[in-house]
Design a protein around this motif. Structure first.
Motif, PDB file in Angstrom:
ATOM      1  N   PHE A   1      32.666-124.463  -1.923  1.00  0.00           N
ATOM      2  CA  PHE A   1      31.825-123.933  -2.945  1.00  0.00           C
ATOM      3  C   PHE A   1      32.430-122.553  -3.464  1.00  0.00           C
ATOM      4  N   TYR A   2      32.530-122.282  -4.853  1.00  0.00           N
ATOM      5  CA  TYR A   2      32.905-121.216  -5.511  1.00  0.00           C
ATOM      6  C   TYR A   2      31.896-120.646  -6.676  1.00  0.00           C
ATOM      7  N   PRO A   3      31.984-119.636  -6.826  1.00  0.00           N
ATOM      8  CA  PRO A   3      31.024-118.860  -7.824  1.00  0.00           C
ATOM      9  C   PRO A   3      31.014-119.318  -9.266  1.00  0.00           C
ATOM     10  N   LYS A   4      32.267-119.111  -9.860  1.00  0.00           N
ATOM     11  CA  LYS A   4      32.425-119.504 -11.195  1.00  0.00           C
ATOM     12  C   LYS A   4      33.792-119.752 -11.592  1.00  0.00           C
TER      13      LYS A   4
ATOM     14  N   LYS B   1      22.013-125.530  -2.326  1.00  0.00           N
ATOM     15  CA  LYS B   1      20.991-125.392  -1.476  1.00  0.00           C
ATOM     16  C   LYS B   1      21.002-126.327  -0.361  1.00  0.00           C
ATOM     17  N   LEU B   2      21.422-127.453  -0.593  1.00  0.00           N
ATOM     18  CA  LEU B   2      21.359-128.543   0.574  1.00  0.00           C
ATOM     19  C   LEU B   2      22.126-128.088   1.821  1.00  0.00           C
ATOM     20  N   TYR B   3      23.335-127.516   1.303  1.00  0.00           N
ATOM     21  CA  TYR B   3      24.292-126.858   2.399  1.00  0.00           C
ATOM     22  C   TYR B   3      24.101-125.453   2.719  1.00  0.00           C
ATOM     23  N   GLU B   4      23.047-125.035   2.301  1.00  0.00           N
ATOM     24  CA  GLU B   4      22.548-123.489   2.730  1.00  0.00           C
ATOM     25  C   GLU B   4      23.679-122.356   2.427  1.00  0.00           C
ATOM     26  N   VAL B   5      24.436-122.495   1.243  1.00  0.00           N
ATOM     27  CA  VAL B   5      25.381-121.628   0.986  1.00  0.00           C
ATOM     28  C   VAL B   5      24.550-120.363   0.421  1.00  0.00           C
ATOM     29  N   PRO B   6      24.839-119.300   1.389  1.00  0.00           N
ATOM     30  CA  PRO B   6      24.233-117.938   0.697  1.00  0.00           C
ATOM     31  C   PRO B   6      24.633-117.458  -0.499  1.00  0.00           C
ATOM     32  N   LYS B   7      23.841-116.583  -1.099  1.00  0.00           N
ATOM     33  CA  LYS B   7      24.466-115.904  -2.459  1.00  0.00           C
ATOM     34  C   LYS B   7      25.057-114.488  -1.788  1.00  0.00           C
ATOM     35  N   ALA B   8      25.755-113.941  -2.723  1.00  0.00           N
ATOM     36  CA  ALA B   8      26.498-112.705  -2.366  1.00  0.00           C
ATOM     37  C   ALA B   8      25.974-111.502  -3.355  1.00  0.00           C
TER      38      ALA B   8
ATOM     39  N   PRO C   1      26.520-116.480  -6.689  1.00  0.00           N
ATOM     40  CA  PRO C   1      26.584-117.654  -5.639  1.00  0.00           C
ATOM     41  C   PRO C   1      27.739-117.547  -4.622  1.00  0.00           C
ATOM     42  N   GLY C   2      27.595-117.817  -3.615  1.00  0.00           N
ATOM     43  CA  GLY C   2      28.699-117.591  -2.296  1.00  0.00           C
ATOM     44  C   GLY C   2      29.732-118.314  -2.659  1.00  0.00           C
ATOM     45  N   ARG C   3      30.800-117.855  -1.747  1.00  0.00           N
ATOM     46  CA  ARG C   3      32.141-118.550  -1.452  1.00  0.00           C
ATOM     47  C   ARG C   3      32.240-119.125  -0.057  1.00  0.00           C
TER      48      ARG C   3
ATOM     49  N   SER D   1      33.345-116.216   3.003  1.00  0.00           N
ATOM     50  CA  SER D   1      34.173-114.908   2.531  1.00  0.00           C
ATOM     51  C   SER D   1      34.216-114.790   0.987  1.00  0.00           C
ATOM     52  N   MET D   2      33.578-113.780   0.415  1.00  0.00           N
ATOM     53  CA  MET D   2      33.790-113.527  -0.855  1.00  0.00           C
ATOM     54  C   MET D   2      35.044-113.055  -1.474  1.00  0.00           C
ATOM     55  N   THR D   3      35.739-112.212  -0.626  1.00  0.00           N
ATOM     56  CA  THR D   3      36.816-111.408  -0.773  1.00  0.00           C
ATOM     57  C   THR D   3      38.169-111.971  -0.492  1.00  0.00           C
TER      58      THR D   3
END
Length: 151
Positions: A35-38, A99-106, A112-114, A131-133
């Motif tokens: 999952f990635y932001p953009k 949301k189903l995978y409960e990926v948190p926001k950053a 959206p989280g990574r 990890s976002m970074t």
């Protein structure tokens, strides 16, 4: 968020090529869901290109790579063509699967989280990396886990 040992939740999403992707179709082989932001942002481009550059390694480990973001199918198509991405990018409009995978926001809940999930051949989650970074770290960590699964 989902935990190690949980079974992956099956879903279907449109791809950037206009097809519909069904996670259940990959049962029987390992899968890297990232999952990635953009599309076309610096970190996401680096991550996608790292998966592209090491894609043959994933295939050698009999694993499939799948990218997921809330970008549109058209955005995914342009992003994939621009960077010659050999794996599907899925359009998760509204973030239903995120949301189903409960990926948190950053970053204070603004982005959206990574998060990368590695699934074994039966669909069990064997690794989660959040990890976002360290965008390209997702690639090396996923390969390391897949190598351990293969041995």
């Amino acid at each position: 968020m989902l935990q190690f040992g949980d079974l992956a939740l099956y879903f279907s999403l449109p791809t950037g090529s206009g097809d519909t992707f069904h996670l259940a179709d990959l049962r029987g082989q390992p899968v890297v869901l990232y999952f990635y932001p953009k599309d076309d942002t610096p970190g996401c481009t680096a991550e996608a290109c790292a998966f592209r550059d090491q894609y043959e390694d994933f295939l050698a480990l009999e694993a499939q790579v799948v990218g997921i973001s809330s970008d549109s199918e058209t955005s995914h198509q342009k992003f994939a063509q621009k960077h010659r991405l050999p794996f599907p990018l899925l359009a998760d409009a509204g973030g239903r699967v995120r949301k189903l995978y409960e990926v948190p926001k950053a970053f204070l809940g603004l982005l959206p989280g990574r998060v990368t999930f590695v699934l074994d051949a039966v669909g069990k989650i064997v690794y989660i990396f959040n990890s976002m970074t360290g965008a390209t770290d997702h690639v090396s960590k996923a390969k390391e886990v897949l190598r351990q699964l293969a041995s």
